[in-house]
Design a protein around this motif. Structure first.
Motif, PDB file in Angstrom:
ATOM      1  N   ALA A  37     -17.834 -20.776 -20.164  1.00 50.15           N
ATOM      2  CA  ALA A  37     -17.199 -21.984 -19.653  1.00 50.15           C
ATOM      3  C   ALA A  37     -18.270 -22.932 -19.120  1.00 50.15           C
ATOM      4  O   ALA A  37     -19.252 -22.492 -18.530  1.00 50.15           O
ATOM      5  N   PRO A  38     -18.071 -24.244 -19.332  1.00 51.01           N
ATOM      6  CA  PRO A  38     -19.063 -25.196 -18.832  1.00 51.01           C
ATOM      7  C   PRO A  38     -19.108 -25.192 -17.310  1.00 51.01           C
ATOM      8  O   PRO A  38     -18.100 -24.971 -16.652  1.00 51.01           O
ATOM      9  N   THR A  39     -20.307 -25.410 -16.782  1.00 46.78           N
ATOM     10  CA  THR A  39     -20.465 -25.438 -15.323  1.00 46.78           C
ATOM     11  C   THR A  39     -20.856 -26.817 -14.815  1.00 46.78           C
ATOM     12  O   THR A  39     -20.698 -27.099 -13.639  1.00 46.78           O
ATOM     13  N   ALA A  63     -10.844 -28.191 -17.731  1.00 42.67           N
ATOM     14  CA  ALA A  63     -10.739 -27.933 -19.172  1.00 42.67           C
ATOM     15  C   ALA A  63     -10.519 -29.239 -19.936  1.00 42.67           C
ATOM     16  O   ALA A  63     -11.132 -29.469 -20.986  1.00 42.67           O
ATOM     17  N   GLN A  64      -9.646 -30.101 -19.423  1.00 49.09           N
ATOM     18  CA  GLN A  64      -9.364 -31.383 -20.088  1.00 49.09           C
ATOM     19  C   GLN A  64     -10.621 -32.257 -20.123  1.00 49.09           C
ATOM     20  O   GLN A  64     -10.976 -32.793 -21.168  1.00 49.09           O
ATOM     21  N   ILE A  65     -11.306 -32.383 -19.003  1.00 48.70           N
ATOM     22  CA  ILE A  65     -12.519 -33.209 -18.941  1.00 48.70           C
ATOM     23  C   ILE A  65     -13.596 -32.643 -19.862  1.00 48.70           C
ATOM     24  O   ILE A  65     -14.247 -33.385 -20.599  1.00 48.70           O
ATOM     25  N   ALA A  66     -13.768 -31.324 -19.854  1.00 49.43           N
ATOM     26  CA  ALA A  66     -14.777 -30.692 -20.711  1.00 49.43           C
ATOM     27  C   ALA A  66     -14.464 -30.934 -22.187  1.00 49.43           C
ATOM     28  O   ALA A  66     -15.372 -31.259 -22.968  1.00 49.43           O
ATOM     29  N   CYS A  67     -13.200 -30.803 -22.574  1.00 53.94           N
ATOM     30  CA  CYS A  67     -12.811 -31.048 -23.974  1.00 53.94           C
ATOM     31  C   CYS A  67     -13.043 -32.507 -24.357  1.00 53.94           C
ATOM     32  O   CYS A  67     -13.591 -32.794 -25.419  1.00 53.94           O
ATOM     33  N   LEU A  68     -12.627 -33.427 -23.481  1.00 56.23           N
ATOM     34  CA  LEU A  68     -12.815 -34.851 -23.767  1.00 56.23           C
ATOM     35  C   LEU A  68     -14.301 -35.192 -23.893  1.00 56.23           C
ATOM     36  O   LEU A  68     -14.702 -35.920 -24.806  1.00 56.23           O
ATOM     37  N   ALA A  69     -15.120 -34.657 -22.988  1.00 56.54           N
ATOM     38  CA  ALA A  69     -16.559 -34.920 -23.050  1.00 56.54           C
ATOM     39  C   ALA A  69     -17.151 -34.365 -24.344  1.00 56.54           C
ATOM     40  O   ALA A  69     -17.945 -35.037 -25.011  1.00 56.54           O
ATOM     41  N   ILE A  71     -22.733 -33.443 -12.377  1.00 60.34           N
ATOM     42  CA  ILE A  71     -21.533 -33.054 -11.643  1.00 60.34           C
ATOM     43  C   ILE A  71     -21.287 -31.563 -11.821  1.00 60.34           C
ATOM     44  O   ILE A  71     -21.232 -31.072 -12.955  1.00 60.34           O
ATOM     45  N   ARG A  72     -21.179 -30.854 -10.698  1.00 62.69           N
ATOM     46  CA  ARG A  72     -20.816 -29.441 -10.760  1.00 62.69           C
ATOM     47  C   ARG A  72     -19.305 -29.369 -10.928  1.00 62.69           C
ATOM     48  O   ARG A  72     -18.547 -29.887 -10.109  1.00 62.69           O
ATOM     49  N   LEU A  73     -18.875 -28.735 -12.009  1.00 64.75           N
ATOM     50  CA  LEU A  73     -17.446 -28.584 -12.291  1.00 64.75           C
ATOM     51  C   LEU A  73     -16.851 -27.516 -11.385  1.00 64.75           C
ATOM     52  O   LEU A  73     -17.515 -26.533 -11.048  1.00 64.75           O
ATOM     53  N   ARG A  74     -15.592 -27.700 -10.983  1.00 60.18           N
ATOM     54  CA  ARG A  74     -14.927 -26.796 -10.054  1.00 60.18           C
ATOM     55  C   ARG A  74     -13.642 -26.221 -10.658  1.00 60.18           C
ATOM     56  O   ARG A  74     -12.534 -26.544 -10.218  1.00 60.18           O
ATOM     57  N   PRO A  75     -13.772 -25.348 -11.677  1.00 57.11           N
ATOM     58  CA  PRO A  75     -12.571 -24.734 -12.248  1.00 57.11           C
ATOM     59  C   PRO A  75     -11.844 -23.844 -11.243  1.00 57.11           C
ATOM     60  O   PRO A  75     -10.660 -23.550 -11.433  1.00 57.11           O
ATOM     61  N   ASP A  76     -12.533 -23.438 -10.176  1.00 53.73           N
ATOM     62  CA  ASP A  76     -11.878 -22.646  -9.134  1.00 53.73           C
ATOM     63  C   ASP A  76     -10.824 -23.481  -8.397  1.00 53.73           C
ATOM     64  O   ASP A  76      -9.857 -22.938  -7.871  1.00 53.73           O
TER      65      ASP A  76
END
Length: 151
Positions: A4-6, A31-37, A19-24
């Motif tokens: 998973a992207p971090t 997930a939506q932002i990662a897919c769009l990016a 930007i540090r992603l916060r899936p927690d």
């Protein structure tokens, strides 16, 4: 080990914003932002609303604040994470479950947003590039995301 992207890196005209992603906190939003990016959706998109002392908003391909992606809207994932300088959160309409592709980055503490908008990340490097964005609603010559990359 997860693949998973971090991080999400936004390359702007003045430099990179990491930007540090916060899936927690917000797994569906991350997930939506990662897919769009990954699809290149954010590449070339402007920051259409930049309010000094408050926030910079982008993620609308039309640059008007009224657009989004073709993906479905996301149910709210509100948390107790505070909206402080560098917080990345989702923009939405008055419907809490209307977040799609637009997001904002806080310039300053904005406690009145707490538990009402979904926090999905935090700027860990390059906040000076967000500070440098042209101001306005919309800015006369808006700053843009040249490229958005998840890693």
């Amino acid at each position: 080990m997860t693949d998973a992207p971090t991080t999400l890196t936004l390359t702007t005209e003045t430099g990179d914003v990491v930007i540090r992603l916060r899936p927690d906190l917000a797994p569906a939003h991350v997930a939506q932002i990662a897919c769009l990016a990954a699809e290149g959706f954010y590449d070339g998109v402007v920051f259409h609303r930049v309010i000094p002392g408050f926030m910079a908003q982008g993620g609308d391909p039309t640059g008007t604040g009224m657009g989004g992606s073709k993906r479905p809207n996301i149910k709210a994932e509100f948390s107790s994470e505070p909206h402080v300088r560098g917080t990345c959160s989702m923009a939405r309409s008055s419907n809490p479950d209307s977040a799609n592709s637009q997001f904002f980055i806080c310039f300053a503490d904005s406690a009145f947003l707490n538990r009402q908008y979904t926090v999905w990340g935090e700027v860990t490097d390059g906040m000076d590039h967000i500070d440098a964005l042209p101001k306005g609603e919309p800015p006369r010559s808006p700053g843009k995301i040249i490229k958005a990359v998840v890693a």
